[in-house]
Design an enzyme around this catalytic site. Sequence first.
Site, PDB file in Angstrom:
ATOM      1  N   LYS A  22       0.844  -1.209   0.000  1.00 24.24           N
ATOM      2  CA  LYS A  22       0.000   0.000   0.000  1.00 24.24           C
ATOM      3  C   LYS A  22       0.868   1.244   0.000  1.00 24.24           C
ATOM      4  O   LYS A  22       0.656   2.160  -0.810  1.00 24.24           O
ATOM      5  CB  LYS A  22      -0.874   0.017   1.253  1.00 24.24           C
ATOM      6  CG  LYS A  22      -1.529   1.361   1.564  1.00 24.24           C
ATOM      7  CD  LYS A  22      -2.452   1.331   2.745  1.00 24.24           C
ATOM      8  CE  LYS A  22      -1.830   1.697   4.024  1.00 24.24           C
ATOM      9  NZ  LYS A  22      -1.573   3.117   4.291  1.00 24.24           N
ATOM     10  N   ASN A  23       1.876   1.273   0.856  1.00 26.99           N
ATOM     11  CA  ASN A  23       2.635   2.515   1.046  1.00 26.99           C
ATOM     12  C   ASN A  23       3.693   2.745  -0.010  1.00 26.99           C
ATOM     13  O   ASN A  23       4.321   3.811  -0.037  1.00 26.99           O
ATOM     14  CB  ASN A  23       3.237   2.546   2.457  1.00 26.99           C
ATOM     15  CG  ASN A  23       2.147   2.706   3.511  1.00 26.99           C
ATOM     16  OD1 ASN A  23       0.999   3.025   3.192  1.00 26.99           O
ATOM     17  ND2 ASN A  23       2.494   2.451   4.760  1.00 26.99           N
ATOM     18  N   ARG A  92      -5.185  10.242   4.270  1.00 21.84           N
ATOM     19  CA  ARG A  92      -4.013  11.100   4.473  1.00 21.84           C
ATOM     20  C   ARG A  92      -3.011  10.964   3.346  1.00 21.84           C
ATOM     21  O   ARG A  92      -2.327  11.903   2.984  1.00 21.84           O
ATOM     22  CB  ARG A  92      -3.362  10.709   5.800  1.00 21.84           C
ATOM     23  CG  ARG A  92      -2.124  11.472   6.039  1.00 21.84           C
ATOM     24  CD  ARG A  92      -1.499  11.206   7.356  1.00 21.84           C
ATOM     25  NE  ARG A  92      -0.277  11.961   7.420  1.00 21.84           N
ATOM     26  CZ  ARG A  92      -0.220  13.261   7.684  1.00 21.84           C
ATOM     27  NH1 ARG A  92      -1.332  13.915   7.928  1.00 21.84           N
ATOM     28  NH2 ARG A  92       0.935  13.901   7.710  1.00 21.84           N
ATOM     29  N   CYS A 116      -5.452  11.784  12.806  1.00 21.39           N
ATOM     30  CA  CYS A 116      -6.283  10.582  12.909  1.00 21.39           C
ATOM     31  C   CYS A 116      -6.102  10.042  14.325  1.00 21.39           C
ATOM     32  O   CYS A 116      -5.429  10.649  15.153  1.00 21.39           O
ATOM     33  CB  CYS A 116      -5.850   9.564  11.859  1.00 21.39           C
ATOM     34  SG  CYS A 116      -4.183   8.962  12.116  1.00 21.39           S
ATOM     35  N   ARG A 121      -0.654  14.111  13.255  1.00 21.67           N
ATOM     36  CA  ARG A 121      -0.194  14.006  11.866  1.00 21.67           C
ATOM     37  C   ARG A 121       0.041  15.389  11.241  1.00 21.67           C
ATOM     38  O   ARG A 121      -0.556  15.761  10.251  1.00 21.67           O
ATOM     39  CB  ARG A 121      -1.199  13.215  11.020  1.00 21.67           C
ATOM     40  CG  ARG A 121      -1.672  11.908  11.597  1.00 21.67           C
ATOM     41  CD  ARG A 121      -0.605  10.853  11.782  1.00 21.67           C
ATOM     42  NE  ARG A 121      -0.042  10.341  10.555  1.00 21.67           N
ATOM     43  CZ  ARG A 121      -0.558   9.353   9.842  1.00 21.67           C
ATOM     44  NH1 ARG A 121      -1.694   8.822  10.215  1.00 21.67           N
ATOM     45  NH2 ARG A 121       0.040   8.928   8.747  1.00 21.67           N
ATOM     46  N   ILE A 123       1.736  18.597   9.182  1.00 25.30           N
ATOM     47  CA  ILE A 123       2.346  18.632   7.841  1.00 25.30           C
ATOM     48  C   ILE A 123       3.375  19.760   7.726  1.00 25.30           C
ATOM     49  O   ILE A 123       3.742  20.159   6.623  1.00 25.30           O
ATOM     50  CB  ILE A 123       1.274  18.773   6.740  1.00 25.30           C
ATOM     51  CG1 ILE A 123       0.510  20.094   6.862  1.00 25.30           C
ATOM     52  CG2 ILE A 123       0.303  17.587   6.763  1.00 25.30           C
ATOM     53  CD1 ILE A 123      -0.397  20.384   5.652  1.00 25.30           C
ATOM     54  N   ASP A 124       3.849  20.252   8.864  1.00 17.21           N
ATOM     55  CA  ASP A 124       4.784  21.388   8.847  1.00 17.21           C
ATOM     56  C   ASP A 124       6.046  21.091   8.035  1.00 17.21           C
ATOM     57  O   ASP A 124       6.560  21.963   7.327  1.00 17.21           O
ATOM     58  CB  ASP A 124       5.148  21.779  10.281  1.00 17.21           C
ATOM     59  CG  ASP A 124       5.712  20.597  11.081  1.00 17.21           C
ATOM     60  OD1 ASP A 124       5.094  19.518  11.061  1.00 17.21           O
ATOM     61  OD2 ASP A 124       6.787  20.743  11.677  1.00 17.21           O
ATOM     62  N   ASP A 304       4.185   0.579  12.177  1.00 17.15           N
ATOM     63  CA  ASP A 304       2.968  -0.039  11.627  1.00 17.15           C
ATOM     64  C   ASP A 304       2.791  -1.482  12.059  1.00 17.15           C
ATOM     65  O   ASP A 304       1.717  -2.058  11.843  1.00 17.15           O
ATOM     66  CB  ASP A 304       2.976   0.047  10.095  1.00 17.15           C
ATOM     67  CG  ASP A 304       2.811   1.484   9.633  1.00 17.15           C
ATOM     68  OD1 ASP A 304       3.043   1.750   8.444  1.00 17.15           O
ATOM     69  OD2 ASP A 304       2.482   2.349  10.466  1.00 17.15           O
ATOM     70  N   ARG A 397      -8.680  -0.767   4.273  1.00 23.07           N
ATOM     71  CA  ARG A 397      -7.870   0.316   3.671  1.00 23.07           C
ATOM     72  C   ARG A 397      -6.493  -0.215   3.273  1.00 23.07           C
ATOM     73  O   ARG A 397      -5.854   0.293   2.367  1.00 23.07           O
ATOM     74  CB  ARG A 397      -7.686   1.463   4.669  1.00 23.07           C
ATOM     75  CG  ARG A 397      -8.936   2.265   4.941  1.00 23.07           C
ATOM     76  CD  ARG A 397      -8.628   3.466   5.799  1.00 23.07           C
ATOM     77  NE  ARG A 397      -7.515   4.244   5.228  1.00 23.07           N
ATOM     78  CZ  ARG A 397      -6.948   5.269   5.848  1.00 23.07           C
ATOM     79  NH1 ARG A 397      -7.345   5.617   7.055  1.00 23.07           N
ATOM     80  NH2 ARG A 397      -5.953   5.937   5.280  1.00 23.07           N
TER      81      ARG A 397
END
Length: 416
Positions: A22-23, A92, A116, A121, A123-124, A304, A397
């Site tokens: 997936k990633n 995301r 989440c 999470r 995003i800076d 994960d 997902r």
Amino acid sequence: MDSIRIQGRVALQGKVRIQGSKNAALPVLAATLLVGECSFIENCPRISDVHAMISLLRSMGCTVHWHEKGVSVDSTQVRRGEMPQEAVTGMRSSLCLLGALIGRCSEVVMEYPGGCVIGARPIDLHLSALEKMGVEFTEKGGKLKAQAQNLHGAQIQLPIPSVGATENVILAGVMAEGDTVLTGAALEPEITALCRYLQDCGADIEGVGTGRLLIRGGRTLYGTAFRVPSDRIVAGTYLFGCLGAGGSVLLERAPGEELGAVLDAAGEMGAKVCTAREGVYVQAPDRVGRVHIRTEPYPGFPTDLQSAALAASVCCEGVSVIEETIFENRFRIVDELNGMGADIRVQSPRIVEIRGVERLAGRHMEAKELRGGAALVIAGLMAEGESFVSGCPYIYRGYENICRDFRELGARVVSV
Ligand code: EPZ
């Protein structure tokens, strides 16, 4: 079919083929936007996050078709950089489209990808890195607007080896004018897969697999065929399923070379593991031993797989300890496991202590996020009697068909 029914205490036997990653698939699909031609992405997992990404690509003008062995993406007609709200807030990984769209369309409007259950999470790092490359961020109607009239190379140092920020710098960098030097880059295999796809398309990237990437921008990219590597997290999930339920399995096509820290932890727990050409063999001990796991960026133990390891440890000999160093709220399944008879004590938001118990009792559980949900299925495999896991769309997902896969290994698991 939002729930899974599990009849526990059945040792696993046999073999299961591990799906595509997936990633790795998600950033590669985003990267097809840069090509302006047709690419064929083989071994693309048929999971809801990929279907959502494909919907996003289609909404921006791409022609996408599923075939038996993968998916074709023709991005000749990409027409706009606005991402539909429902796709971004729910997924995301759409964030990696930011870098791709900036590279292709020079302007992007998107919802702020929220946090989440596992963490805020932020995003800076994405924003500060892209700003150095000439991207201007403003707010438009509560949405994030990114513009880059002159996307250029830059020297970027990431203070945290963020996977997503690394991907966004690579995706913008291949289209920028001039060279980008990224230090402190994430080392995850999914980054390597993205770079390999882009190199196959004609991109000039040096240092792949290291923390320092040199991306020479401005190359014309051409369509290509690319095979998504097997999913190391799915393989690790099934490995811990075997340690929890007992038995002996072959994880076909599992990328053993990407699972070093995981295989080390499994060995510490008493498993016999062997990496071969066909995949990874796992033989569980009669009872898993105690283990101390600390999640870290790759090549450390992956966050994960923390939940799966936690589930597999609840009946260990002695006391195990798990430290979560990546996300601030990733022990969400502790209450569910303790409700089955486990004895897990939260020492801090980042550390849990697992005192091994003799048995777990089956019960109804609810998945609240992807990897925790898969770990609850493992707990059901370990428990006496029948268990149900609801909230399974979270699991779908990232897992093509977790019931089918565990049934391949002899488990009594069914979607209901
Ligand atoms: C990717 O998420 C994965 N998702 C995650 O997998 C994985 O857990 C994570 O990397 C870590 O390996 C995908 O690839 C789609 P990060 P990402 O940026 O990129 C902090 C799964 O189950 N950070 O590497 O979002 C962040 O808070 C998912 O498949 C900032 O502070 O993760 C976290 O503590 C879950 N600012 C740490 O860095 C930023 O701008 C690592 O996050 C970005 C991140």
